[in-house]
Scaffold this active site. Structure first.
Site, PDB file in Angstrom:
ATOM      1  N   SER A 150       0.858  -1.187   0.000  1.00 13.50           N
ATOM      2  CA  SER A 150       0.000   0.000   0.000  1.00 13.50           C
ATOM      3  C   SER A 150       0.885   1.225   0.000  1.00 13.50           C
ATOM      4  O   SER A 150       2.025   1.185   0.477  1.00 13.50           O
ATOM      5  CB  SER A 150      -0.903   0.016   1.250  1.00 13.50           C
ATOM      6  N   TYR A 166      -1.283  -0.679  10.395  1.00  9.02           N
ATOM      7  CA  TYR A 166      -1.423  -0.944   8.961  1.00  9.02           C
ATOM      8  C   TYR A 166      -0.237  -0.378   8.192  1.00  9.02           C
ATOM      9  O   TYR A 166       0.369  -1.063   7.359  1.00  9.02           O
ATOM     10  CB  TYR A 166      -2.736  -0.340   8.458  1.00  9.02           C
TER      11      TYR A 166
END
Length: 263
Positions: A150, A166
């Site tokens: 990501s 995350y």
């Protein structure tokens, strides 16, 4: 004889396992590989979602199968790999996509939530990659592993978006990709990463709610969010012989968000 571009991207005769493949970005990646000719095995935790996703792929003329498994659990991961090999033979392409996110200020982030994110987003990628490499790829000296990271793994977040675990996990995935590629290149196993930006998906739901879809789109040089086609090209490149000299790389697919200073 030099192959044509169509021949280089052709995945007919190959099998791809896609985790977190029942919806969202995982299903988009499965479509890309299936449309290029690969047989697809989808995996996620819920059988009903997988059955529906496989039916969608089959309706598009793709040879699709599914196996329910929790990629946060070592026993399930190994069962997934073993069952895939038993049913399909060798696995040529592994897409590590199953993931989790958790939003909380760093000072209040629950430790169990931190462990949940790390177990699924990092540990699960490692266990499945290791098991399939030992059982299928190393001996054949062939394989492509695609890790979904990501742009959150490239740095911090805009104010108001508190996803420390995350971000940390996706940063780990990027360097996991580079280190594994360096070690497994000797076996002709290529390892690369895709770094999606903001897509209308479950993983981006927190950001879309906290910051607003319109604001996120406006902050991108291309002035839009990702759509249902935007990951397909890169996935097909990494998986196929068109990308046979590419390994250890990551590429952001984010409309340019990651290049905006102060964005």
């Amino acid at each position: 004889m030099t192959r044509t571009i169509q021949q280089l991207f052709d995945l007919r005769g190959r099998t791809a396992l896609v985790t977190g493949g029942s919806r969202g970005l995982g299903l988009q990646l499965a479509h890309a590989l299936g449309e290029a000719g690969a047989r697809i095995v989808l995996s996620s935790r819920k059988a009903a979602d997988l059955e529906q996703a496989a039916a969608t792929l089959q309706a598009a003329g793709i040879d699709a199968h599914w196996i329910a498994a929790d990629c946060a659990q070592e026993e399930d991961i190994r069962r997934l790999a073993d069952e895939t090999l038993q049913r399909m033979g060798a696995v040529d392409v592994l897409v590590n996509n199953a993931g989790a996110a958790w939003g909380a200020p760093a000072q209040d982030h629950p430790l169990p939530a931190w462990d949940k994110v790390m177990d699924l987003n990092v540990r699960g990628y490692f266990i499945l990659s290791q098991h399939l490499a030992k059982r299928s790829m190393i001996g054949r000296r062939s394989g492509s592993i695609i890790n979904v990271a990501s742009i959150a793994g490239l740095g911090g977040n805009p104010k108001g978006l508190n996803t420390l675990a995350y971000n940390t996990s996706k940063g780990a995935v990027i360097n996991f990709t580079r280190a594994l590629a360096a070690e497994w290149g000797q076996y002709n196993i290529r390892v690369n990463a895709i770094c999606p930006g903001f897509f209308p998906s479950k993983m981006s739901a927190g950001a879309l709610k906290a910051l607003g879809a319109d604001a996120l789109a406006a902050n991108a040089p291309l002035a839009r969010l990702g759509d249902d086609e935007d990951l397909k090209g890169l996935c097909a490149l990494y998986a196929s012989d068109a990308g046979k000299h590419i390994t250890g790389q990551w590429l952001a697919v984010d409309g340019g968000v990651s290049i905006v200073v102060g964005g």
